[in-house]
Design a protein around this motif. Structure first.
Motif, PDB file in Angstrom:
ATOM      1  N   SER A  56      16.863  26.806 -21.393  1.00  0.00           N
ATOM      2  CA  SER A  56      18.003  26.449 -22.231  1.00  0.00           C
ATOM      3  C   SER A  56      18.709  25.195 -21.746  1.00  0.00           C
ATOM      4  N   LEU A  57      18.485  24.794 -20.489  1.00  0.00           N
ATOM      5  CA  LEU A  57      19.131  23.618 -19.931  1.00  0.00           C
ATOM      6  C   LEU A  57      18.227  22.402 -19.939  1.00  0.00           C
ATOM      7  N   LEU A  58      17.015  22.548 -20.446  1.00  0.00           N
ATOM      8  CA  LEU A  58      16.055  21.454 -20.475  1.00  0.00           C
ATOM      9  C   LEU A  58      16.016  20.824 -21.846  1.00  0.00           C
ATOM     10  N   PRO A  59      15.676  19.515 -21.908  1.00  0.00           N
ATOM     11  CA  PRO A  59      15.422  18.920 -23.213  1.00  0.00           C
ATOM     12  C   PRO A  59      14.312  19.672 -23.925  1.00  0.00           C
ATOM     13  N   ALA A  60      14.304  19.614 -25.251  1.00  0.00           N
ATOM     14  CA  ALA A  60      13.334  20.384 -26.027  1.00  0.00           C
ATOM     15  C   ALA A  60      11.910  20.045 -25.673  1.00  0.00           C
ATOM     16  N   SER A  61      11.647  18.777 -25.274  1.00  0.00           N
ATOM     17  CA  SER A  61      10.282  18.351 -24.973  1.00  0.00           C
ATOM     18  C   SER A  61       9.869  18.603 -23.540  1.00  0.00           C
ATOM     19  N   ALA A  62      10.796  19.074 -22.703  1.00  0.00           N
ATOM     20  CA  ALA A  62      10.499  19.215 -21.279  1.00  0.00           C
ATOM     21  C   ALA A  62       9.854  20.549 -20.982  1.00  0.00           C
ATOM     22  N   ALA A  63       8.992  20.558 -19.975  1.00  0.00           N
ATOM     23  CA  ALA A  63       8.373  21.795 -19.523  1.00  0.00           C
ATOM     24  C   ALA A  63       9.310  22.480 -18.529  1.00  0.00           C
ATOM     25  N   PRO A  64       9.258  23.805 -18.437  1.00  0.00           N
ATOM     26  CA  PRO A  64      10.081  24.506 -17.461  1.00  0.00           C
ATOM     27  C   PRO A  64       9.680  24.113 -16.054  1.00  0.00           C
ATOM     28  N   ALA A  65      10.661  24.018 -15.162  1.00  0.00           N
ATOM     29  CA  ALA A  65      10.388  23.540 -13.806  1.00  0.00           C
ATOM     30  C   ALA A  65      10.629  24.655 -12.794  1.00  0.00           C
ATOM     31  N   PHE A  66       9.575  25.135 -12.184  1.00  0.00           N
ATOM     32  CA  PHE A  66       9.644  26.050 -11.049  1.00  0.00           C
ATOM     33  C   PHE A  66       9.222  25.231  -9.840  1.00  0.00           C
ATOM     34  N   ARG A  67      10.113  25.092  -8.853  1.00  0.00           N
ATOM     35  CA  ARG A  67       9.853  24.137  -7.791  1.00  0.00           C
ATOM     36  C   ARG A  67       9.926  24.787  -6.410  1.00  0.00           C
ATOM     37  N   GLY A  68       9.228  25.904  -6.215  1.00  0.00           N
ATOM     38  CA  GLY A  68       9.097  26.444  -4.881  1.00  0.00           C
ATOM     39  C   GLY A  68       8.071  25.639  -4.092  1.00  0.00           C
ATOM     40  N   ARG A  69       8.107  25.745  -2.775  1.00  0.00           N
ATOM     41  CA  ARG A  69       7.154  25.031  -1.931  1.00  0.00           C
ATOM     42  C   ARG A  69       6.538  25.997  -0.919  1.00  0.00           C
ATOM     43  N   ILE A  70       5.339  25.665  -0.469  1.00  0.00           N
ATOM     44  CA  ILE A  70       4.683  26.422   0.590  1.00  0.00           C
ATOM     45  C   ILE A  70       5.101  25.818   1.923  1.00  0.00           C
ATOM     46  N   GLY A  71       5.723  26.645   2.784  1.00  0.00           N
ATOM     47  CA  GLY A  71       6.206  26.149   4.061  1.00  0.00           C
ATOM     48  C   GLY A  71       5.192  26.286   5.178  1.00  0.00           C
ATOM     49  N   ARG A  72       5.655  26.001   6.395  1.00  0.00           N
ATOM     50  CA  ARG A  72       4.767  25.999   7.562  1.00  0.00           C
ATOM     51  C   ARG A  72       4.531  27.399   8.124  1.00  0.00           C
ATOM     52  N   ASP A  73       5.524  28.294   8.027  1.00  0.00           N
ATOM     53  CA  ASP A  73       5.397  29.590   8.698  1.00  0.00           C
ATOM     54  C   ASP A  73       6.206  30.637   7.949  1.00  0.00           C
ATOM     55  N   VAL A  74       6.279  31.855   8.538  1.00  0.00           N
ATOM     56  CA  VAL A  74       6.889  32.994   7.870  1.00  0.00           C
ATOM     57  C   VAL A  74       8.362  32.767   7.558  1.00  0.00           C
ATOM     58  N   ARG A  75       9.039  31.899   8.314  1.00  0.00           N
ATOM     59  CA  ARG A  75      10.467  31.650   8.079  1.00  0.00           C
ATOM     60  C   ARG A  75      10.718  30.965   6.746  1.00  0.00           C
ATOM     61  N   SER A  76       9.695  30.347   6.172  1.00  0.00           N
ATOM     62  CA  SER A  76       9.869  29.604   4.926  1.00  0.00           C
ATOM     63  C   SER A  76       9.823  30.500   3.692  1.00  0.00           C
ATOM     64  N   GLY A  77       9.465  31.786   3.861  1.00  0.00           N
ATOM     65  CA  GLY A  77       9.341  32.671   2.707  1.00  0.00           C
ATOM     66  C   GLY A  77       7.970  32.571   2.082  1.00  0.00           C
ATOM     67  N   HIS A  78       7.639  31.430   1.530  1.00  0.00           N
ATOM     68  CA  HIS A  78       6.294  31.178   1.024  1.00  0.00           C
ATOM     69  C   HIS A  78       5.518  30.401   2.084  1.00  0.00           C
TER      70      HIS A  78
END
Length: 286
Positions: A7-29
């Motif tokens: 709902s906060l994106l322009p109509a032409s924009a794709a949804p943005a999920f921006r998680g990242r893979i971290g170095r170790d267990v402390r990063s969650g992913h």
């Protein structure tokens, strides 16, 4: 992980999920065998690049790759198979369930849908014993090559095709940008086998996928004179053909699927350049 609601994106924009893979267990992913899954439709350039990196790194046994149909199968332009992941990842999500997706099997949610982040995290966090596709000393140069491919080749070719010959000088401006970018890549590859040296890197993924798009999609909307100029880069197109016969590059390349996806949403005029194909992509082994 940050999520931008549709709902906060322009109509032409794709949804943005921006998680990242971290170095170790402390990063969650963090990188764990069999925890994550990639969902891609290799008929799109971003997904093709991800599938290519996945193959170059030999990740079949540690990071499963789910291949989606070449054209979206949901009325909103997304994929029905991805809908549960999107709905689990964003409250009251009502946008298209688009590919690519890197999902987390432990949580049943999406980590990221952002192509540049997926490419970098595959190269840096899931490399294992595979090749170093993103050498630290070449990271800035790799980013510059990626930007050149997107802005000065893909966008310039698309803009030139949209304008057409009837637009006069405006048509020639993006063509000049396109030809200058191809000249730059030609100089890089005139005396070396790969973009950054003696082995494939993420820069080659960007360049090769861009050349596939230029020779299969953009040529349909460029005139014959422009495509003759595009073809007049012998080192660049010999490089494209040479990589096309490598199994890692050929595995997920389906030119018919690329064209079906293009035709499903493109309403541009066909130009004389459509009859000029530079590389025999069908010669690539499966």
């Amino acid at each position: 992980m940050s999520v931008v609601p549709s709902s906060l994106l322009p109509a032409s924009a794709a949804p943005a999920f921006r998680g990242r893979i971290g170095r170790d267990v402390r990063s969650g992913h963090y990188a764990v065998p069999h925890r994550y899954r990639l969902h891609v439709a290799p008929s799109s350039p971003g997904c093709l690049g991800i599938a290519l990196v996945h193959g170059l790194l030999g990740l079949d046994d540690t990071l499963p790759l789910a291949v989606l149909p070449d054209t979206p199968d949901a009325p909103d332009g997304g994929y029905a198979a991805l809908r549960p992941l999107y709905e689990a990842s964003a409250h009251l999500y009502d946008g298209p369930a688009s590919a690519p997706v890197l999902s987390d099997g432990w949580t049943g949610r999406i980590v990221t849908t952002h192509v540049p982040d997926i490419l970098r995290d595959l190269a840096l966090r899931f490399r294992g014993d595979g090749p170093d596709l993103l050498p630290e000393e070449h990271r800035a140069e790799t980013d510059a090559v990626a930007d050149l491919c997107e802005r000065n080749v893909n966008r310039a070719a698309q803009r030139a095709g949209e304008l057409g010959l009837d637009d006069g000088a405006a048509h020639h401006e993006p063509l000049g940008v396109l030809f200058a970018a191809l000249d730059s890549l030609e100089r890089r590859l005139a005396h070396r086998p790969y973009v950054l040296g003696d082995g494939p890197t993420l820069a080659d993924v960007h360049v090769w996928v861009t050349l596939v798009q230029l020779d299969t999609v953009h040529r349909w909307h460029l005139d014959a004179a422009a495509m003759d100029r595009v073809a007049d880069h012998p080192a660049l197109w010999a490089y494209a053909q040479r990589l096309a016969v490598r199994p890692e590059f050929a595995r997920h390349l389906d030119i018919d699927a690329v064209l079906r996806r293009h035709r499903s949403h493109c309403r541009g005029r066909e130009a004389a350049g459509a009859g000029i194909r530079i590389v025999d992509w069908s010669a690539a082994p499966r």
